[in-house]
Motif scaffolding. Structure first.
Motif, mmCIF file in Angstrom:
data_model
loop_
_atom_site.group_PDB
_atom_site.id
_atom_site.type_symbol
_atom_site.label_atom_id
_atom_site.label_comp_id
_atom_site.label_asym_id
_atom_site.label_seq_id
_atom_site.Cartn_x
_atom_site.Cartn_y
_atom_site.Cartn_z
ATOM 1 N N ALA A 158 0.832 -1.206 0.000
ATOM 2 C CA ALA A 158 0.000 0.000 0.000
ATOM 3 C C ALA A 158 0.867 1.257 0.000
ATOM 4 C CB ALA A 158 -0.928 -0.011 1.213
ATOM 5 N N THR A 159 1.995 1.202 0.711
ATOM 6 C CA THR A 159 2.890 2.355 0.761
ATOM 7 C C THR A 159 3.554 2.588 -0.587
ATOM 8 O OG1 THR A 159 3.249 2.033 3.133
ATOM 9 C CG2 THR A 159 4.880 3.353 1.963
ATOM 10 N N LEU A 160 3.927 1.519 -1.268
ATOM 11 C CA LEU A 160 4.478 1.664 -2.623
ATOM 12 C C LEU A 160 3.440 2.264 -3.569
ATOM 13 C CD1 LEU A 160 6.553 -1.619 -3.005
ATOM 14 C CD2 LEU A 160 7.443 0.709 -3.209
ATOM 15 N N ASN A 161 2.201 1.812 -3.459
ATOM 16 C CA ASN A 161 1.139 2.387 -4.291
ATOM 17 C C ASN A 161 0.994 3.888 -4.028
ATOM 18 O OD1 ASN A 161 0.105 0.257 -5.903
ATOM 19 N ND2 ASN A 161 -0.964 -0.598 -4.151
ATOM 20 N N ALA A 163 3.351 5.908 -2.887
ATOM 21 C CA ALA A 163 4.536 6.597 -3.408
ATOM 22 C C ALA A 163 4.434 6.797 -4.917
ATOM 23 C CB ALA A 163 5.791 5.801 -3.058
ATOM 24 N N VAL A 164 3.963 5.767 -5.621
ATOM 25 C CA VAL A 164 3.794 5.892 -7.068
ATOM 26 C C VAL A 164 2.752 6.966 -7.380
ATOM 27 C CG1 VAL A 164 2.968 4.697 -9.139
ATOM 28 C CG2 VAL A 164 4.578 3.553 -7.600
ATOM 29 N N GLY A 165 1.660 6.956 -6.627
ATOM 30 C CA GLY A 165 0.599 7.933 -6.844
ATOM 31 C C GLY A 165 1.034 9.363 -6.567
ATOM 32 N N MET A 166 1.966 9.539 -5.605
ATOM 33 C CA MET A 166 2.436 10.877 -5.233
ATOM 34 C C MET A 166 3.718 11.272 -5.943
ATOM 35 S SD MET A 166 1.899 10.771 -1.096
ATOM 36 C CE MET A 166 0.367 10.235 -0.364
ATOM 37 N N ASP A 167 4.239 10.379 -6.801
ATOM 38 C CA ASP A 167 5.529 10.630 -7.460
ATOM 39 C C ASP A 167 6.622 10.851 -6.410
ATOM 40 O OD1 ASP A 167 6.174 10.387 -10.115
ATOM 41 O OD2 ASP A 167 6.449 12.531 -10.418
ATOM 42 N N ALA A 168 6.616 9.992 -5.393
ATOM 43 C CA ALA A 168 7.478 10.195 -4.230
ATOM 44 C C ALA A 168 8.532 9.105 -4.098
ATOM 45 C CB ALA A 168 6.613 10.206 -2.967
ATOM 46 N N TYR A 169 9.526 9.412 -3.286
ATOM 47 C CA TYR A 169 10.543 8.427 -2.910
ATOM 48 C C TYR A 169 10.000 7.548 -1.789
ATOM 49 C CZ TYR A 169 13.894 11.368 -5.452
ATOM 50 O OH TYR A 169 14.556 12.083 -6.414
ATOM 51 N N VAL A 170 10.583 6.338 -1.668
ATOM 52 C CA VAL A 170 10.161 5.419 -0.610
ATOM 53 C C VAL A 170 11.262 4.393 -0.386
ATOM 54 C CG1 VAL A 170 8.941 3.919 -2.256
ATOM 55 C CG2 VAL A 170 8.295 3.876 0.161
ATOM 56 N N ALA A 175 12.496 -7.555 -1.961
ATOM 57 C CA ALA A 175 11.575 -8.615 -2.343
ATOM 58 C C ALA A 175 10.208 -8.060 -2.713
ATOM 59 C CB ALA A 175 11.444 -9.635 -1.214
ATOM 60 N N THR A 176 9.693 -7.131 -1.914
ATOM 61 C CA THR A 176 8.393 -6.549 -2.234
ATOM 62 C C THR A 176 8.451 -5.757 -3.522
ATOM 63 O OG1 THR A 176 7.835 -6.444 0.118
ATOM 64 C CG2 THR A 176 6.492 -5.128 -1.372
ATOM 65 N N TRP A 177 9.559 -5.054 -3.743
ATOM 66 C CA TRP A 177 9.699 -4.278 -4.975
ATOM 67 C C TRP A 177 9.717 -5.193 -6.198
ATOM 68 C CZ3 TRP A 177 8.647 0.044 -7.046
ATOM 69 C CH2 TRP A 177 9.223 0.418 -8.266
ATOM 70 N N ILE A 178 10.447 -6.286 -6.124
ATOM 71 C CA ILE A 178 10.512 -7.214 -7.251
ATOM 72 C C ILE A 178 9.126 -7.761 -7.583
ATOM 73 C CG2 ILE A 178 11.360 -9.503 -7.965
ATOM 74 C CD1 ILE A 178 13.960 -8.859 -6.470
ATOM 75 N N SER A 179 8.333 -8.029 -6.547
ATOM 76 C CA SER A 179 7.010 -8.623 -6.760
ATOM 77 C C SER A 179 5.919 -7.575 -6.992
ATOM 78 C CB SER A 179 6.622 -9.493 -5.558
ATOM 79 O OG SER A 179 6.568 -8.722 -4.367
ATOM 80 N N PHE A 180 6.260 -6.286 -6.924
ATOM 81 C CA PHE A 180 5.280 -5.198 -7.022
ATOM 82 C C PHE A 180 4.922 -4.934 -8.483
ATOM 83 C CE2 PHE A 180 4.361 -0.497 -6.933
ATOM 84 C CZ PHE A 180 3.206 -0.570 -6.191
ATOM 85 N N GLY A 181 3.623 -4.843 -8.773
ATOM 86 C CA GLY A 181 3.194 -4.721 -10.154
ATOM 87 C C GLY A 181 2.913 -3.309 -10.640
ATOM 88 N N ASN A 182 2.679 -2.372 -9.727
ATOM 89 C CA ASN A 182 2.240 -1.025 -10.115
ATOM 90 C C ASN A 182 3.405 -0.027 -10.089
ATOM 91 O OD1 ASN A 182 0.553 1.207 -10.652
ATOM 92 N ND2 ASN A 182 0.181 1.547 -8.474
ATOM 93 N N ARG A 183 4.437 -0.295 -10.866
ATOM 94 C CA ARG A 183 5.643 0.551 -10.773
ATOM 95 C C ARG A 183 5.516 1.873 -11.517
ATOM 96 N NH1 ARG A 183 10.704 -3.696 -11.316
ATOM 97 N NH2 ARG A 183 9.939 -5.230 -9.818
ATOM 98 N N ALA A 184 4.691 1.929 -12.537
ATOM 99 C CA ALA A 184 4.547 3.139 -13.359
ATOM 100 C C ALA A 184 5.941 3.646 -13.751
ATOM 101 C CB ALA A 184 3.732 4.191 -12.606
ATOM 102 N N GLY A 185 6.268 4.886 -13.376
ATOM 103 C CA GLY A 185 7.582 5.431 -13.742
ATOM 104 C C GLY A 185 8.604 5.330 -12.636
ATOM 105 N N HIS A 186 8.353 4.505 -11.634
ATOM 106 C CA HIS A 186 9.274 4.364 -10.509
ATOM 107 C C HIS A 186 10.336 3.304 -10.782
ATOM 108 C CE1 HIS A 186 7.067 7.140 -8.092
ATOM 109 N NE2 HIS A 186 7.586 6.754 -6.957
#
Length: 254
Positions: A158-161, A163-170, A175-186
């Motif tokens: 949820a925090t990664l989502n 960060a992507v929505g806010m164009d923010a750093y995190v 492991a969570t990043w590798i499995s995360f699907g909503n990367r957009a431009g991150h």
């Protein structure tokens, strides 16, 4: 053995990555013991275990794990596996943290530029690591809460989502990043600093503190997890050809 189970208090990062879906069927088939996972932040997992709501802990905040044992809630802590944390952000990298010398400098640049940064803010292992990094450079980001520093109070996904929505750093575990699907431009903008090492530990619950703990079943899972089969299963867990966790049972136990 039918009907035997243990309650494992653990982290959102291990759950979100898919690790348990990979590991647990092999253990359950071998032993007939079902492992029911409660995935929360490390701080909450330790509190739950302290309240005797669980038979075992698998989390990633060593100082807190050792304190739990020292205070009588846990009986023994053992290393299980490790990976690392990474700093993720928009590919434009407005704070210019890419290619920096260390994680502290990267955070200093984010703070100096007042670039948006999203924190879990939930007393998880990741949150504890993030706060220790800020503390190491003498910055208390909470004073900027609601401004450039945003706290979600949520799990890693949820925090990664956010960060992507806010164009923010995190800060996230790899492991969570590798499995995360909503990367957009991150993308990963900073990695590789030894301070970003991420150790996971397993803690047995002291039956003197929690008389109803399923001690024998929990021990069987620990023995399997730290033994050749469990360690090989951890090493064999991959997504997109990338290994998410690295087994290291026995390398530095307390």
């Amino acid at each position: 053995m039918a009907g035997d189970f243990i309650l494992l208090q653990s982290t959102t990062s291990t759950q979100n990555s898919g690790l348990y879906e990979h590991l647990l069927p092999a253990f359950e088939e071998k032993t007939g013991i079902q492992v029911r996972v409660v995935a929360v932040g490390t701080g909450q997992a330790i509190k739950n275990a302290g309240n005797c709501d669980g038979d075992l802990l698998l989390v990633h905040a060593r100082a807190a794990e050792e304190a739990f044992v020292a205070e009588g809630g846990g009986k023994e802590r053992r290393d299980v596996m490790y990976n690392d944390f990474v700093l993720v952000g928009p590919s434009a990298d407005p704070a210019g943290i890419g290619g920096g010398a260390d994680a502290g400098t990267a955070l200093e640049k984010i703070a100096a530029s007042r670039s948006a940064f999203v924190s879990r803010g939930d007393d998880s292992g990741t949150h504890k690591k993030e706060l220790s990094l800020w503390s190491g450079i003498g910055i208390d980001p909470v004073q900027y809460s609601g401004g450039w520093y945003r706290e979600t109070g949520s799990g890693m996904g949820a925090t990664l989502n956010a960060a992507v929505g806010m164009d923010a750093y995190v800060l996230t575990d790899r492991a969570t990043w590798i499995s995360f699907g909503n990367r957009a431009g991150h993308e990963i903008l900073f990695e590789g600093d030894p301070s970003l090492f991420n150790q996971y530990g397993v803690v047995t619950i002291d039956p003197d503190h929690c008389p109803n703990v399923r001690q024998a079943e929990a021990k069987r899972f620990v023995d399997w997890l730290l033994g050749p089969e469990g360690q090989a299963a951890i090493a064999g867990f991959r997504l997109g050809g990338q290994q998410l966790f690295y087994p290291n049972a026995g390398d530095g136990d307390s």
